[in-house]
Design a protein around this motif. Structure first.
Motif, PDB file in Angstrom:
ATOM      1  N   ILE A  23     -20.061  21.255  49.908  1.00  0.00           N
ATOM      2  CA  ILE A  23     -19.837  22.579  49.629  1.00  0.00           C
ATOM      3  C   ILE A  23     -18.616  22.776  50.871  1.00  0.00           C
ATOM      4  CG2 ILE A  23     -20.190  24.529  49.237  1.00  0.00           C
ATOM      5  CD1 ILE A  23     -22.870  23.713  47.452  1.00  0.00           C
ATOM      6  N   PHE A  24     -17.329  23.080  50.826  1.00  0.00           N
ATOM      7  CA  PHE A  24     -16.874  23.111  51.499  1.00  0.00           C
ATOM      8  C   PHE A  24     -16.333  25.149  51.440  1.00  0.00           C
ATOM      9  CE2 PHE A  24     -15.068  19.442  50.580  1.00  0.00           C
ATOM     10  CZ  PHE A  24     -15.474  18.642  51.586  1.00  0.00           C
ATOM     11  N   ILE A  25     -17.406  25.649  52.843  1.00  0.00           N
ATOM     12  CA  ILE A  25     -16.903  27.169  53.150  1.00  0.00           C
ATOM     13  C   ILE A  25     -16.323  28.002  54.432  1.00  0.00           C
ATOM     14  CG2 ILE A  25     -18.093  28.976  53.369  1.00  0.00           C
ATOM     15  CD1 ILE A  25     -20.508  27.024  52.549  1.00  0.00           C
ATOM     16  N   GLY A  26     -15.163  27.853  54.181  1.00  0.00           N
ATOM     17  CA  GLY A  26     -14.447  29.134  54.850  1.00  0.00           C
ATOM     18  C   GLY A  26     -14.615  30.380  55.478  1.00  0.00           C
ATOM     19  N   CYS A  27     -14.963  31.094  56.523  1.00  0.00           N
ATOM     20  CA  CYS A  27     -14.635  32.526  57.274  1.00  0.00           C
ATOM     21  C   CYS A  27     -14.012  32.606  58.686  1.00  0.00           C
ATOM     22  CB  CYS A  27     -16.154  32.636  57.099  1.00  0.00           C
ATOM     23  SG  CYS A  27     -15.975  34.469  57.578  1.00  0.00           S
ATOM     24  N   ALA A  28     -12.430  33.297  57.913  1.00  0.00           N
ATOM     25  CA  ALA A  28     -11.930  33.382  59.536  1.00  0.00           C
ATOM     26  C   ALA A  28     -11.235  34.592  59.455  1.00  0.00           C
ATOM     27  CB  ALA A  28     -11.093  32.145  58.940  1.00  0.00           C
ATOM     28  N   ASP A  29     -10.778  35.339  60.189  1.00  0.00           N
ATOM     29  CA  ASP A  29      -9.887  36.343  61.021  1.00  0.00           C
ATOM     30  C   ASP A  29      -9.233  36.025  61.526  1.00  0.00           C
ATOM     31  OD1 ASP A  29      -9.656  39.188  61.589  1.00  0.00           O
ATOM     32  OD2 ASP A  29     -10.857  38.703  64.136  1.00  0.00           O
ATOM     33  N   LYS A  69     -24.704  18.383  49.415  1.00  0.00           N
ATOM     34  CA  LYS A  69     -26.001  18.558  48.060  1.00  0.00           C
ATOM     35  C   LYS A  69     -27.196  17.424  47.883  1.00  0.00           C
ATOM     36  CE  LYS A  69     -23.711  19.509  45.574  1.00  0.00           C
ATOM     37  NZ  LYS A  69     -23.357  19.934  43.932  1.00  0.00           N
ATOM     38  N   ASN A  70     -26.192  15.885  48.563  1.00  0.00           N
ATOM     39  CA  ASN A  70     -27.390  14.824  48.247  1.00  0.00           C
ATOM     40  C   ASN A  70     -28.002  14.979  49.561  1.00  0.00           C
ATOM     41  OD1 ASN A  70     -26.673  14.175  45.904  1.00  0.00           O
ATOM     42  ND2 ASN A  70     -24.772  13.205  46.573  1.00  0.00           N
ATOM     43  N   THR A  71     -27.619  14.963  51.026  1.00  0.00           N
ATOM     44  CA  THR A  71     -28.345  14.929  51.759  1.00  0.00           C
ATOM     45  C   THR A  71     -29.159  15.804  52.614  1.00  0.00           C
ATOM     46  OG1 THR A  71     -26.816  14.656  53.359  1.00  0.00           O
ATOM     47  CG2 THR A  71     -27.053  13.015  52.661  1.00  0.00           C
ATOM     48  N   CYS A  72     -28.957  17.278  51.559  1.00  0.00           N
ATOM     49  CA  CYS A  72     -28.828  18.348  52.266  1.00  0.00           C
ATOM     50  C   CYS A  72     -28.863  18.545  54.169  1.00  0.00           C
ATOM     51  CB  CYS A  72     -30.549  18.936  52.181  1.00  0.00           C
ATOM     52  SG  CYS A  72     -30.969  18.796  50.529  1.00  0.00           S
ATOM     53  N   VAL A  73     -27.487  17.849  54.444  1.00  0.00           N
ATOM     54  CA  VAL A  73     -27.125  17.874  55.890  1.00  0.00           C
ATOM     55  C   VAL A  73     -25.763  19.046  55.965  1.00  0.00           C
ATOM     56  CG1 VAL A  73     -25.547  16.771  57.353  1.00  0.00           C
ATOM     57  CG2 VAL A  73     -27.961  15.972  56.617  1.00  0.00           C
ATOM     58  N   LEU A  74     -25.869  20.056  56.743  1.00  0.00           N
ATOM     59  CA  LEU A  74     -25.517  21.325  57.120  1.00  0.00           C
ATOM     60  C   LEU A  74     -24.274  20.902  58.194  1.00  0.00           C
ATOM     61  CD1 LEU A  74     -23.879  24.198  56.260  1.00  0.00           C
ATOM     62  CD2 LEU A  74     -25.510  24.781  57.295  1.00  0.00           C
ATOM     63  N   GLU A  75     -22.747  20.729  58.292  1.00  0.00           N
ATOM     64  CA  GLU A  75     -21.257  20.276  59.069  1.00  0.00           C
ATOM     65  C   GLU A  75     -21.290  22.147  60.183  1.00  0.00           C
ATOM     66  OE1 GLU A  75     -18.962  17.491  59.256  1.00  0.00           O
ATOM     67  OE2 GLU A  75     -20.257  15.753  58.694  1.00  0.00           O
ATOM     68  N   PHE A  76     -21.076  21.923  60.593  1.00  0.00           N
ATOM     69  CA  PHE A  76     -20.457  22.714  61.002  1.00  0.00           C
ATOM     70  C   PHE A  76     -19.135  23.026  62.109  1.00  0.00           C
ATOM     71  CE2 PHE A  76     -20.526  27.032  64.671  1.00  0.00           C
ATOM     72  CZ  PHE A  76     -19.736  27.920  63.848  1.00  0.00           C
ATOM     73  N   ALA A  77     -17.907  23.717  62.128  1.00  0.00           N
ATOM     74  CA  ALA A  77     -17.247  23.631  63.452  1.00  0.00           C
ATOM     75  C   ALA A  77     -16.964  25.070  63.469  1.00  0.00           C
ATOM     76  CB  ALA A  77     -16.066  22.452  63.192  1.00  0.00           C
ATOM     77  N   GLY A  78     -16.463  25.717  64.590  1.00  0.00           N
ATOM     78  CA  GLY A  78     -15.898  27.442  64.804  1.00  0.00           C
ATOM     79  C   GLY A  78     -15.317  27.013  65.532  1.00  0.00           C
ATOM     80  N   ALA A  79     -14.149  28.052  66.013  1.00  0.00           N
ATOM     81  CA  ALA A  79     -12.956  28.168  67.161  1.00  0.00           C
ATOM     82  C   ALA A  79     -13.551  29.902  67.182  1.00  0.00           C
ATOM     83  CB  ALA A  79     -11.813  28.025  65.801  1.00  0.00           C
ATOM     84  N   LEU A  80     -14.104  29.940  68.528  1.00  0.00           N
ATOM     85  CA  LEU A  80     -14.092  31.872  68.108  1.00  0.00           C
ATOM     86  C   LEU A  80     -14.790  32.184  67.582  1.00  0.00           C
ATOM     87  CD1 LEU A  80     -11.105  32.929  70.609  1.00  0.00           C
ATOM     88  CD2 LEU A  80     -12.942  32.311  71.585  1.00  0.00           C
ATOM     89  N   THR A  81     -15.966  31.630  66.709  1.00  0.00           N
ATOM     90  CA  THR A  81     -17.066  32.358  66.092  1.00  0.00           C
ATOM     91  C   THR A  81     -18.004  31.615  66.500  1.00  0.00           C
ATOM     92  OG1 THR A  81     -16.695  30.510  64.326  1.00  0.00           O
ATOM     93  CG2 THR A  81     -15.159  32.463  64.013  1.00  0.00           C
ATOM     94  N   VAL A 115     -24.006  18.618  63.540  1.00  0.00           N
ATOM     95  CA  VAL A 115     -24.811  18.689  62.359  1.00  0.00           C
ATOM     96  C   VAL A 115     -26.180  18.775  62.108  1.00  0.00           C
ATOM     97  CG1 VAL A 115     -25.633  16.659  61.127  1.00  0.00           C
ATOM     98  CG2 VAL A 115     -23.271  16.528  62.513  1.00  0.00           C
ATOM     99  N   ILE A 116     -26.520  19.821  61.311  1.00  0.00           N
ATOM    100  CA  ILE A 116     -27.811  19.866  60.706  1.00  0.00           C
ATOM    101  C   ILE A 116     -28.418  19.581  59.467  1.00  0.00           C
ATOM    102  CG2 ILE A 116     -29.377  22.771  60.746  1.00  0.00           C
ATOM    103  CD1 ILE A 116     -26.449  23.781  62.308  1.00  0.00           C
ATOM    104  N   ARG A 117     -30.057  19.139  59.664  1.00  0.00           N
ATOM    105  CA  ARG A 117     -30.363  19.029  58.358  1.00  0.00           C
ATOM    106  C   ARG A 117     -31.213  19.968  57.950  1.00  0.00           C
ATOM    107  NH1 ARG A 117     -31.055  14.666  55.549  1.00  0.00           N
ATOM    108  NH2 ARG A 117     -31.478  13.509  57.047  1.00  0.00           N
ATOM    109  N   VAL A 118     -30.665  20.613  57.248  1.00  0.00           N
ATOM    110  CA  VAL A 118     -31.620  21.544  55.571  1.00  0.00           C
ATOM    111  C   VAL A 118     -32.200  21.768  55.584  1.00  0.00           C
ATOM    112  CG1 VAL A 118     -30.707  24.099  54.559  1.00  0.00           C
ATOM    113  CG2 VAL A 118     -28.598  22.660  56.241  1.00  0.00           C
TER     114      VAL A 118
END
Length: 250
Positions: free
Chosen positions: A72-78, A146-158, A192-195
């Motif tokens: 699942i890909f999620i984006g939030c931007a300003d 969803k298979n591994t319950c691993v969450l990746e995050f990358a942020g630009a000034l967020t 990388v975070i294990r959820v």
């Protein structure tokens, strides 16, 4: 004679304002059509909420969600600028996300791609019109497997907030936005975070924390925002959005 002239000018101004308002209102329909529907969010992430309250008719803030295989890909931007300029940038951002999530499955690579693409797009104006463009966006990208319950995050000034075992953690992105042609060759970091079960994560722009109000008319700020998040942890995520909206309005 003077009165008739003033009345004509008033009528012309009213007509122009109406035409502009009608155009911007229609632009809002286009912008909302490009962004994913709330129903799509609920389908992909049933336990989630969206709090989207544009200051103007159209907005430089936008959200994004997509699903490819188990991810699942999620984006939030300003985007830089408010109103119409920000809305134009949000449409560009949505299109870039739509194209890159089909081929790249790493959060930092998505930001690198958006950064490079925006610089190339906006630098055309500088070359053709001899004027510099200083536009970009602050953006968070999350990828949840969803298979591994691993969450990746990358942020630009967020930043991203995670509530784990009733404790709130802040995950910070890199300290430079995407799209600013500043001769830097930086690439974005990938967290990388294990959820674990019952973990909750929050993506947001600065619209909430920068809101002025209350009895003293002061800015809400990030500290109060985190307090608001924690005070509604007893609620299901779907109801948290209503509570945060209520707190913001107060």
């Amino acid at each position: 004679m003077m009165m008739e002239r003033l009345e004509r000018q008033q009528e012309e101004l009213e007509d122009k304002n109406k035409n502009i308002l009608d155009s911007i209102t229609y632009a809002k329909r286009i912008q909302m059509a490009i962004m994913p529907a709330r129903a799509k969010f609920r389908h992909i992430l049933p336990s989630s909420f969206l709090l989207y309250m544009p200051k103007d008719i159209v907005s430089g803030d936008f959200f994004w969600i997509s699903e490819v295989d188990s991810k699942i890909f999620i984006g939030c931007a300003d985007c830089t600028g408010h109103g119409v300029p920000g809305a134009f940038m949000s449409i560009i951002g949505n299109n870039l996300l739509r194209s890159i999530t089909k081929s790249s499955h790493r959060a930092s690579e998505i930001l690198d791609y958006i950064n490079k693409s925006l610089i190339e797009l906006l630098s055309k104006n500088e070359l053709e019109n001899n004027s510099s463009v200083n536009d970009g966006m602050d953006i968070s990208i999350c990828i949840f497997d969803k298979n591994t319950c691993v969450l990746e995050f990358a942020g630009a000034l967020t930043r991203m907030l995670i509530v784990h075992d009733h404790q709130l953690m802040t995950i910070r992105g890199d300290k430079f936005p995407v799209g600013l042609n500043n001769d830097r060759n930086d690439t974005y970091s990938n967290v990388v975070i294990r959820v674990l079960p019952n973990d909750r994560f929050y993506l947001f722009t600065d619209g909430y924390v920068d809101q002025f109000g209350g009895e003293k008319g002061k800015k809400l700020k990030f500290k109060k925002f985190k307090e608001n998040i924690l005070t509604c942890q007893h609620l299901p995520l779907i109801k948290q959005g209503n509570e945060l909206k209520k707190q913001l309005q107060q």
